[in-house]
Design an enzyme around this catalytic site. Structure first.
Site, mmCIF file in Angstrom:
data_model
loop_
_atom_site.group_PDB
_atom_site.id
_atom_site.type_symbol
_atom_site.label_atom_id
_atom_site.label_comp_id
_atom_site.label_asym_id
_atom_site.label_seq_id
_atom_site.Cartn_x
_atom_site.Cartn_y
_atom_site.Cartn_z
ATOM 1 N N HIS B 6 -12.906 -56.970 28.531
ATOM 2 C CA HIS B 6 -11.845 -57.972 28.477
ATOM 3 C C HIS B 6 -11.929 -58.935 29.657
ATOM 4 O O HIS B 6 -11.358 -58.693 30.725
ATOM 5 C CB HIS B 6 -10.486 -57.264 28.446
ATOM 6 C CG HIS B 6 -9.329 -58.165 28.132
ATOM 7 N ND1 HIS B 6 -8.052 -57.689 27.958
ATOM 8 C CD2 HIS B 6 -9.245 -59.499 27.969
ATOM 9 C CE1 HIS B 6 -7.234 -58.697 27.690
ATOM 10 N NE2 HIS B 6 -7.932 -59.803 27.696
ATOM 11 N N HIS B 8 -11.851 -63.364 30.359
ATOM 12 C CA HIS B 8 -11.747 -64.720 29.820
ATOM 13 C C HIS B 8 -12.311 -65.697 30.851
ATOM 14 O O HIS B 8 -12.245 -65.457 32.054
ATOM 15 C CB HIS B 8 -10.282 -65.084 29.539
ATOM 16 C CG HIS B 8 -9.582 -64.161 28.603
ATOM 17 N ND1 HIS B 8 -9.922 -64.038 27.276
ATOM 18 C CD2 HIS B 8 -8.547 -63.289 28.790
ATOM 19 C CE1 HIS B 8 -9.129 -63.158 26.691
ATOM 20 N NE2 HIS B 8 -8.293 -62.679 27.593
ATOM 21 N N ARG B 71 -10.572 -68.792 27.706
ATOM 22 C CA ARG B 71 -9.269 -68.486 28.311
ATOM 23 C C ARG B 71 -8.219 -68.323 27.215
ATOM 24 O O ARG B 71 -7.995 -69.238 26.418
ATOM 25 C CB ARG B 71 -8.865 -69.610 29.269
ATOM 26 C CG ARG B 71 -7.610 -69.291 30.074
ATOM 27 C CD ARG B 71 -7.586 -70.053 31.392
ATOM 28 N NE ARG B 71 -7.373 -71.470 31.207
ATOM 29 C CZ ARG B 71 -6.196 -72.099 31.436
ATOM 30 N NH1 ARG B 71 -5.149 -71.409 31.867
ATOM 31 N NH2 ARG B 71 -6.082 -73.384 31.253
ATOM 32 N N ALA B 72 -7.569 -67.164 27.193
ATOM 33 C CA ALA B 72 -6.659 -66.854 26.090
ATOM 34 C C ALA B 72 -5.429 -67.749 26.102
ATOM 35 O O ALA B 72 -4.987 -68.236 25.055
ATOM 36 C CB ALA B 72 -6.249 -65.385 26.169
ATOM 37 N N TYR B 194 2.328 -61.617 25.787
ATOM 38 C CA TYR B 194 1.116 -60.801 25.612
ATOM 39 C C TYR B 194 1.486 -59.347 25.306
ATOM 40 O O TYR B 194 0.984 -58.740 24.358
ATOM 41 C CB TYR B 194 0.258 -60.813 26.881
ATOM 42 C CG TYR B 194 -0.569 -62.052 27.131
ATOM 43 C CD1 TYR B 194 -0.248 -63.282 26.563
ATOM 44 C CD2 TYR B 194 -1.685 -62.001 27.966
ATOM 45 C CE1 TYR B 194 -1.021 -64.412 26.817
ATOM 46 C CE2 TYR B 194 -2.460 -63.129 28.216
ATOM 47 C CZ TYR B 194 -2.119 -64.334 27.649
ATOM 48 O OH TYR B 194 -2.886 -65.452 27.909
ATOM 49 N N HIS B 223 -4.304 -55.106 27.241
ATOM 50 C CA HIS B 223 -3.226 -54.810 28.187
ATOM 51 C C HIS B 223 -2.731 -53.391 27.970
ATOM 52 O O HIS B 223 -1.532 -53.128 27.851
ATOM 53 C CB HIS B 223 -2.090 -55.839 28.045
ATOM 54 C CG HIS B 223 -2.609 -57.222 27.806
ATOM 55 N ND1 HIS B 223 -2.536 -57.852 26.595
ATOM 56 C CD2 HIS B 223 -3.285 -58.069 28.620
ATOM 57 C CE1 HIS B 223 -3.131 -59.034 26.671
ATOM 58 N NE2 HIS B 223 -3.600 -59.193 27.888
ATOM 59 N N GLU B 284 -9.533 -57.691 32.473
ATOM 60 C CA GLU B 284 -9.048 -59.063 32.341
ATOM 61 C C GLU B 284 -9.193 -59.821 33.649
ATOM 62 O O GLU B 284 -8.329 -60.614 34.024
ATOM 63 C CB GLU B 284 -7.599 -59.109 31.829
ATOM 64 C CG GLU B 284 -7.304 -60.436 31.135
ATOM 65 C CD GLU B 284 -5.932 -60.522 30.483
ATOM 66 O OE1 GLU B 284 -5.212 -59.525 30.454
ATOM 67 O OE2 GLU B 284 -5.604 -61.616 29.988
#
Lengths: 339, 339
Positions: B6, B8, B71-72, B194, B223, B284
């Site tokens: 994970h 980004h 990028r989410a 999120y 997450h 992340e």
């Protein structure tokens, strides 16, 4: 004394739901709308609805008092008009009052509010005052999303809510942040909407200066604080990145989590990361999860059993969890249960 | 080998955001809309954007490969039209492809999808195929709420999504369930939206027979699974009350959680309650939380450090967490990193 801060009247006599069904039918056909005094429930029916459920579990689990409010999923503020919500709320709160009158040692009332989408929160002040001043209630359930899963209301920290908060402060009563059922098919009520609302509220509080404006305003975030304790590092980190004050200053004088977390590892985590001063015993019995955990042979929602398994819990901390913090957050308890 | 599932591209050169700003300005004034080939980013700019960030942290933390996607929070599927989303998605995915080309040992691609509110998910099939077949990507990020916090799309288990799932199955690629920024002021993006989406998706899966229809469909819930592991007892209990099959049958062959939980007690809980076969290392990094935890002196998002503190983690379980499960869930990894 063991005080359970989170119980709803989920076992009310079926006449209550029949009234509600008629009320909803009346939205399409006003001739079907029931009058408020058409609801007939006897004291014996109330006793019967509790003896085999909440009262039995209180005895079995060794708890004393439940802070009791109408069934949360049935509040359904999104149904009908403000008037629909006012009538339904009054009926539900009056029934809680009767419960507390019949069992004054076992229950103390917290009220539902007559919220409705788009209606200013100050319209709930009258019912809050009635419940606190006339019925002896000690708090309220505040729905941050009266739309039922569409989240159309302003954030809880928006000035939209301030007039209601002023009344809470004046009456010195806290609110549990509690959504109701979801009419958004994305959100299962008790499995997603409830938990999401808890998480959402905490993040709203972190972002704002609400508690600078209301230093004595108090919220209980139920269901163990949603996702927050599990992501405690994330929240501390987000607040730090946003240059917010430390939690001790930002939220911990005003925000409390209950213990409605239905397995031992979850309760262990909660007690490990959240200061004990901010945790209040709760079970939501009889509520979202009614079954027995095959892994333990005990009810999922017997949260006292998990707490009692925590090693090295001091007598002082135990008192805070089970009684002291509840007395601090709900000062109205003292009138019903003097120390 | 340590695979971070994970990451980004949060550090992309500023030209990317300038392109996006121009694209958004073009929604009001089409004359301002930039052409796709107007975006100029050099290889050196890409290297510079990564060397001091993701690559530095990979080296410092001892991880090898990051499964890398745009990028989410910038996906923002709610902005503009389907065409807006198509153009922006193509630009972002192509940039990830360049990253992976420059650093084939450090990054492998996962794509953003050109979702847009109200647009059928099958419109994302073309971009998925392009990314997998032409660019060598190994998965996608699927946004369950392209409306950005209004939750107007059907549940992930609705037949609405089935044509897209058929393509995922055919290509044998998983999706990470990942929302983007929120345009609903109730929801802070990384602090509420999120986490809520993660929780919501899991409950949707519990309620449905999606994985009977698609036995090989695979989702990563990021997450750390939102609120789910903290409320594992609640979810087991809800499923049991609903007479659903046990989790082993219902979701655990298809649903995986990453380890993006930014404190040790959270990671401890995750590893205690969720089977190790369903957990995939992720951080992340560089993402939602950028700071250093004053309690540990380490980066909040250095999740490897927490895992490495778990006592009694067997060599076999460690392999699963850091590599084996990722290889199982993302079979495309094998082409890039043969065993």
């Amino acid at each position: 004394m063991i005080i359970d801060c989170h119980g709803h009247y989920t076992t009310a006599p079926k006449e209550l739901q029949a009234f509600r069904n008629a009320q909803i039918a009346g939205l399409d056909n006003p001739a079907l709308t029931p009058s408020l005094d058409s609801l007939k429930i006897s004291d014996d029916q109330i006793r019967e609805s509790l003896e085999g459920a909440q009262l039995k579990f209180q005895r079995q689990r060794g708890t004393d008092v439940t802070i009791f409010s109408p069934r949360a999923s049935a509040m359904a503020h999104h149904i009908g008009t403000e008037r629909t919500s006012q009538d339904w709320t009054r009926i539900c709160n009056d029934l809680i009052h009767r419960v507390c009158g019949l069992y004054p040692k076992n229950f103390v009332g917290v009220c539902q509010l007559p919220q409705s989408p788009g209606v200013p929160p100050q319209h709930s002040i009258h019912e809050l005052e009635r419940c606190v001043k006339e019925l002896g209630f000690i708090g309220c359930n505040l729905n941050p999303d009266p739309s039922g899963g569409h989240w159309t209301a302003p954030s809880l920290t928006d000035k939209h809510w301030y007039p209601f908060y002023e009344k809470m402060v004046e009456l010195d009563v806290p609110a549990m942040v509690h959504v109701s059922s979801s009419c958004n098919p994305n959100f299962h009520a008790t499995g997603a909407h409830y938990i999401n609302a808890d998480t959402t509220a905490f993040m709203q509080f972190i972002e704002s200066d609400l508690f600078k404006d209301f230093p004595t305003l108090r919220f209980i975030i139920p269901h163990g604080g949603g996702a927050v304790p599990y992501h405690w590092g994330r929240y501390r980190g987000l607040a730090q990145d946003m240059k917010r004050p430390p939690f001790s200053e930002l939220v911990l004088k005003n925000v409390y989590f209950d213990t409605c977390v239905y397995h031992l590892p979850g309760i262990e985590l909660l007690l490990k990361v959240v200061p004990v001063d901010n945790i209040i015993f709760g079970s939501e019995m009889v509520g979202a999860v009614k079954g027995i955990d095959p892994e333990t042979g005990q009810y999922f929602d017997d949260t006292k059993r998990y707490i009692d398994q925590i090693p090295h819990l001091s007598k002082e901390d135990r008192y805070k969890l089970y009684e002291g913090n509840a007395r601090k957050v709900y000062p109205g308890l003292a009138k019903h249960f003097p120390q």
